[in-house]
Each structure stands twice: as structure tokens, then as C-alpha cells.
Design a protein around this motif. Structure first.
Motif, PDB file in Angstrom:
ATOM      1  N   LEU A  43      10.876   0.691   2.280  1.00  0.00           N
ATOM      2  CA  LEU A  43       9.436   0.716   2.518  1.00  0.00           C
ATOM      3  C   LEU A  43       8.873   2.093   2.191  1.00  0.00           C
ATOM      4  O   LEU A  43       9.492   3.114   2.479  1.00  0.00           O
ATOM      5  CB  LEU A  43       9.127   0.365   3.974  1.00  0.00           C
ATOM      6  CG  LEU A  43       9.595  -1.008   4.458  1.00  0.00           C
ATOM      7  CD1 LEU A  43       9.187  -1.221   5.912  1.00  0.00           C
ATOM      8  CD2 LEU A  43       9.036  -2.111   3.592  1.00  0.00           C
ATOM      9  N   GLU A  47       3.005   1.908   3.041  1.00  0.00           N
ATOM     10  CA  GLU A  47       3.170   0.511   3.454  1.00  0.00           C
ATOM     11  C   GLU A  47       3.295   0.426   4.975  1.00  0.00           C
ATOM     12  O   GLU A  47       2.683  -0.441   5.605  1.00  0.00           O
ATOM     13  CB  GLU A  47       4.401  -0.100   2.779  1.00  0.00           C
ATOM     14  CG  GLU A  47       4.256  -0.223   1.274  1.00  0.00           C
ATOM     15  CD  GLU A  47       5.521  -0.660   0.558  1.00  0.00           C
ATOM     16  OE1 GLU A  47       5.404  -1.123  -0.596  1.00  0.00           O
ATOM     17  OE2 GLU A  47       6.630  -0.549   1.118  1.00  0.00           O
ATOM     18  N   PHE A  67       2.254  -5.079   1.681  1.00  0.00           N
ATOM     19  CA  PHE A  67       3.257  -4.618   0.723  1.00  0.00           C
ATOM     20  C   PHE A  67       4.534  -4.243   1.462  1.00  0.00           C
ATOM     21  O   PHE A  67       4.495  -3.517   2.459  1.00  0.00           O
ATOM     22  CB  PHE A  67       2.746  -3.407  -0.068  1.00  0.00           C
ATOM     23  CG  PHE A  67       1.734  -3.765  -1.112  1.00  0.00           C
ATOM     24  CD1 PHE A  67       2.125  -4.001  -2.425  1.00  0.00           C
ATOM     25  CD2 PHE A  67       0.393  -3.875  -0.789  1.00  0.00           C
ATOM     26  CE1 PHE A  67       1.189  -4.340  -3.394  1.00  0.00           C
ATOM     27  CE2 PHE A  67      -0.549  -4.215  -1.751  1.00  0.00           C
ATOM     28  CZ  PHE A  67      -0.149  -4.446  -3.057  1.00  0.00           C
ATOM     29  N   LYS A  72       3.976  -7.445  -3.133  1.00  0.00           N
ATOM     30  CA  LYS A  72       2.738  -7.817  -2.446  1.00  0.00           C
ATOM     31  C   LYS A  72       2.827  -9.228  -1.879  1.00  0.00           C
ATOM     32  O   LYS A  72       3.246 -10.160  -2.562  1.00  0.00           O
ATOM     33  CB  LYS A  72       1.556  -7.736  -3.411  1.00  0.00           C
ATOM     34  CG  LYS A  72       0.221  -8.053  -2.765  1.00  0.00           C
ATOM     35  CD  LYS A  72      -0.918  -7.912  -3.757  1.00  0.00           C
ATOM     36  CE  LYS A  72      -2.254  -8.225  -3.103  1.00  0.00           C
ATOM     37  NZ  LYS A  72      -3.357  -8.048  -4.059  1.00  0.00           N
TER      38      LYS A  72
END
Length: 132
Positions: A43, A47, A67, A72
Motif C-alpha cells: 500500500l 492510499e 486504491f 482501483k
């Protein structure tokens, strides 16, 4: 029980018919990874910020999407301040906020959204009960 055991035994578990999430993780509210499955996407800080903003202000991610590791997901129904659900094609993601962590499950067919929701939210509820 270690955090990795929670991921391995309670998130990446068989929910029937051999269905398991594609990947899963438990992360801190600051984005630090507590435990994750081998193929969980890394990540990005922005995000995690977006996820936390959506937990604090329901609908924050709706215009831009959720996201996870650059992928997405369209944000679909969730529970304000507690659960975010995302959909991408035949797969999706469920995120459950606890007092200190975010439990994340990412799934693809043949696992269903409901199966992923059950696995992620059940562990999240347990952690909340434990004060975590």
C-alpha cells in the motif's frame, strides 16, 4: 497468537468449496504492516490516508475510488466509520476498521463478496472485542 497467525488462519481460510481470499493483511492506522499474506499488494501512504479519511468521513473515496497497491476499486456500500467495500470486475475488497488496525481482504471469483465480508468483518469484530 501472532498477527501473522491471524492472517494465515483467520483471513486466508477456506470459506467452503475451497474458496479463500486472494490476499489479506492487517495494518495499523498509520499504514504499518502488522501481518500480510505473501501476495498482498504494497500500500502507498496516500492510499492509507484515503482509507482513513473515508472511515472518518463516509463517502470520501466515492468520487476517486479505493486504491490498494495501485489497483482501483469502485467503492460500494459499507458501514460508516467501520467498513469499506470495493468492487473491481468479478473481485473486490473488504476493509474493517478496529480501534488500532485495519483488516483487509481482497478476493476474486469464485469467492463471493459476502464470503469475503464475513471473513474480514468477523476478525475485525473479534479484534474490537479484544480492545484492538
Amino acid at each position: 497468537m501472532s498477527w501473522q497467525a491471524y492472517v494465515d488462519d483467520h483471513l486466508m481460510c477456506d470459506v467452503g468449496d475451497g474458496n479463500t481470499p486472494a490476499s489479506a493483511a492487517i495494518i495499523g492506522h498509520d499504514g504499518s504492516v502488522w501481518a500480510q499474506s505473501a501476495n498482498f499488494p504494497q500500500l502507498k501512504p496516500e492510499e492509507v490516508t484515503g482509507i482513513m479519511n473515508d472511515f472518518n468521513e463516509a463517502g470520501f473515496l466515492a468520487p476517486t475510488g479505493l486504491f490498494l497497491g495501485g489497483t482501483k476499486y469502485m467503492v460500494i456500500q459499507g458501514e460508516s466509520g467501520a467498513v469499506i467495500r470495493g468492487k473491481k470486475g468479478s473481485g473486490g475488497a473488504t476493509l474493517k476498521k478496529t480501534g488500532q488496525a485495519i483488516v483487509i481482504g481482497i478476493y476474486d471469483e469464485p469467492m463471493t463478496p459476502g464470503q469475503c465480508n464475513l471473513v474480514v468483518e468477523r476478525l475485525g469484530d473479534y479484534l474490537l472485542e479484544q480492545g484492538l
